[in-house]
Scaffold this active site. Structure first.
Site, PDB file in Angstrom:
ATOM      1  N   ASP A 184       0.788  -1.247   0.000  1.00  0.00           N
ATOM      2  CA  ASP A 184       0.000   0.000   0.000  1.00  0.00           C
ATOM      3  C   ASP A 184       0.823   1.302   0.000  1.00  0.00           C
ATOM      4  OD1 ASP A 184      -1.996  -1.886   0.162  1.00  0.00           O
ATOM      5  OD2 ASP A 184      -2.879  -1.160   2.023  1.00  0.00           O
TER       6      ASP A 184
ATOM      7  N   ASP B 104      -4.508  -0.840  -2.069  1.00  0.00           N
ATOM      8  CA  ASP B 104      -5.809  -0.666  -1.429  1.00  0.00           C
ATOM      9  C   ASP B 104      -6.720  -0.047  -2.497  1.00  0.00           C
ATOM     10  OD1 ASP B 104      -6.939  -1.096   1.189  1.00  0.00           O
ATOM     11  OD2 ASP B 104      -6.956   1.072   1.551  1.00  0.00           O
TER      12      ASP B 104
ATOM     13  N   HIS C 222     -10.649   0.781  -3.045  1.00  0.00           N
ATOM     14  CA  HIS C 222     -12.027   0.795  -2.543  1.00  0.00           C
ATOM     15  C   HIS C 222     -12.999   1.429  -3.532  1.00  0.00           C
ATOM     16  CE1 HIS C 222     -10.494  -0.378   1.324  1.00  0.00           C
ATOM     17  NE2 HIS C 222      -9.867   0.760   1.562  1.00  0.00           N
TER      18      HIS C 222
ATOM     19  N   HIS D 176     -17.373   2.935   0.245  1.00  0.00           N
ATOM     20  CA  HIS D 176     -16.922   1.689   0.900  1.00  0.00           C
ATOM     21  C   HIS D 176     -17.327   1.703   2.374  1.00  0.00           C
ATOM     22  CE1 HIS D 176     -13.865  -1.216   2.543  1.00  0.00           C
ATOM     23  NE2 HIS D 176     -14.377  -1.884   1.538  1.00  0.00           N
TER      24      HIS D 176
ATOM     25  N   HIS E 125     -10.606   7.054   1.209  1.00  0.00           N
ATOM     26  CA  HIS E 125      -9.222   6.932   0.723  1.00  0.00           C
ATOM     27  C   HIS E 125      -9.143   5.836  -0.331  1.00  0.00           C
ATOM     28  CE1 HIS E 125      -9.544   3.743   3.725  1.00  0.00           C
ATOM     29  NE2 HIS E 125      -8.590   3.114   3.050  1.00  0.00           N
TER      30      HIS E 125
ATOM     31  N   LYS F 176      -7.020  -4.993  -3.145  1.00  0.00           N
ATOM     32  CA  LYS F 176      -7.797  -5.487  -2.000  1.00  0.00           C
ATOM     33  C   LYS F 176      -8.712  -4.386  -1.493  1.00  0.00           C
ATOM     34  CE  LYS F 176      -4.124  -4.283   1.177  1.00  0.00           C
ATOM     35  NZ  LYS F 176      -4.872  -3.249   1.897  1.00  0.00           N
TER      36      LYS F 176
ATOM     37  N   CYS G 177      -2.160  -2.662   7.639  1.00  0.00           N
ATOM     38  CA  CYS G 177      -2.021  -3.603   6.527  1.00  0.00           C
ATOM     39  C   CYS G 177      -0.735  -4.413   6.588  1.00  0.00           C
ATOM     40  CB  CYS G 177      -2.184  -2.874   5.206  1.00  0.00           C
ATOM     41  SG  CYS G 177      -3.891  -2.310   4.999  1.00  0.00           S
TER      42      CYS G 177
HETATM   43  C1  VGL Z   1      -4.745   0.763   5.498  1.00  0.00           C
HETATM   44  C2  VGL Z   1      -6.353   1.719   6.802  1.00  0.00           C
HETATM   45  C3  VGL Z   1      -7.288   1.580   5.800  1.00  0.00           C
HETATM   46  C4  VGL Z   1      -3.327   0.347   5.366  1.00  0.00           C
HETATM   47  C5  VGL Z   1      -5.659   0.609   4.480  1.00  0.00           C
HETATM   48  O1  VGL Z   1      -2.820   0.249   4.234  1.00  0.00           O
HETATM   49  O2  VGL Z   1      -2.685   0.099   6.412  1.00  0.00           O
HETATM   50  N1  VGL Z   1      -5.097   1.301   6.661  1.00  0.00           N
HETATM   51  N2  VGL Z   1      -6.925   1.030   4.637  1.00  0.00           N
HETATM   52 ZN    ZN Z   2      -8.311   1.090   3.045  1.00  0.00          ZN
END
Ligand code: VGL
Ligand code: ZN
Length: 204
Positions: A15, A53, A55, A59, A88, A113, A158
């Protein structure tokens, strides 16, 4: 950092996207400084995979879709507790793109994901119901990968859950901490370190 890697090792870059970097919707403190370390590391691996990530708008992890809720609130979802986030990494947005300075040419596969509206996914392997798979475990196993090195954002979400699941899936698992940064909500970075160690993840 110099590692002694073999062709059964894989670097998993988690991410490293604009929304988690400076100026992003869910900026992780000092996130941008992982980019140079990760670029240096990816030259040392025969196998490199990244996660993204990804979404849909609205979401279910977004505070904005739960009336009266704010980012960082905790709610109960059918699959368990869920932290709510600012909007995000919306599919196709600039925020969902990888950091412009992240070297992507060595990346052989990108695992997206969090694309199912009702369920969040921190781990690169399983969504937050701990049942729905992303396919990454099978992919790595079919390629003969035995050890996974995790780097990226965020250490306490994550990266943590990806590392724990990598271990549970039977991979030797290493988290390279200086190539990770955390969000740190109420001590979540320390809790993440503890939980990863208890799962048998190595922190270096
Ligand atoms: C993440 C919060 C929401 C991450 C992803 O990549 O750690 N944290 N979505
Ligand atoms: Zn996320």
């Amino acid at each position: 950092m110099e590692l002694n890697t073999s062709n059964t090792d894989c670097l998993l870059i988690i991410d490293v996207q604009n929304d988690f970097c400076s100026g992003g919707a869910l900026a992780v403190p000092d996130a941008d400084s992982v980019v140079a370390s990760i670029n240096q590391l990816s030259q040392q691996f025969d196998n490199v995979v990244a996660t993204q990530d990804w979404h849909p708008p609205q979401h279910s992890s977004f505070a904005s879709v739960h009336s009266g809720r704010s980012p960082m609130d905790q709610i109960d979802m059918p699959y368990g507790p869920q932290t709510l986030w600012p909007d995000h990494c919306i599919q196709g947005s600039h925020g969902a793109e990888f950091h412009a300075d992240l070297t992507m040419h060595a990346v052989q596969n990108i695992i997206r994901k969090g694309f199912r509206q009702p369920i969040d996914s921190y781990s690169a392997f399983f969504e937050n119901d701990h049942t729905t798979t992303t396919g990454l475990s099978g992919y790595l196993k079919e390629r003969g990968i035995k050890r996974v090195y995790c780097v990226g954002l965020a250490l306490d979400f994550c990266v943590r859950f990806s590392a724990e699941d990598a271990r549970k899936e039977g991979f030797e698992t290493v988290v390279i901490e200086n190539a990770c940064r955390g969000i740190d909500i109420d001590g979540s970075v320390d809790a993440a370190r503890q939980a990863m160690l208890e799962c048998g993840v190595s922190l270096v």
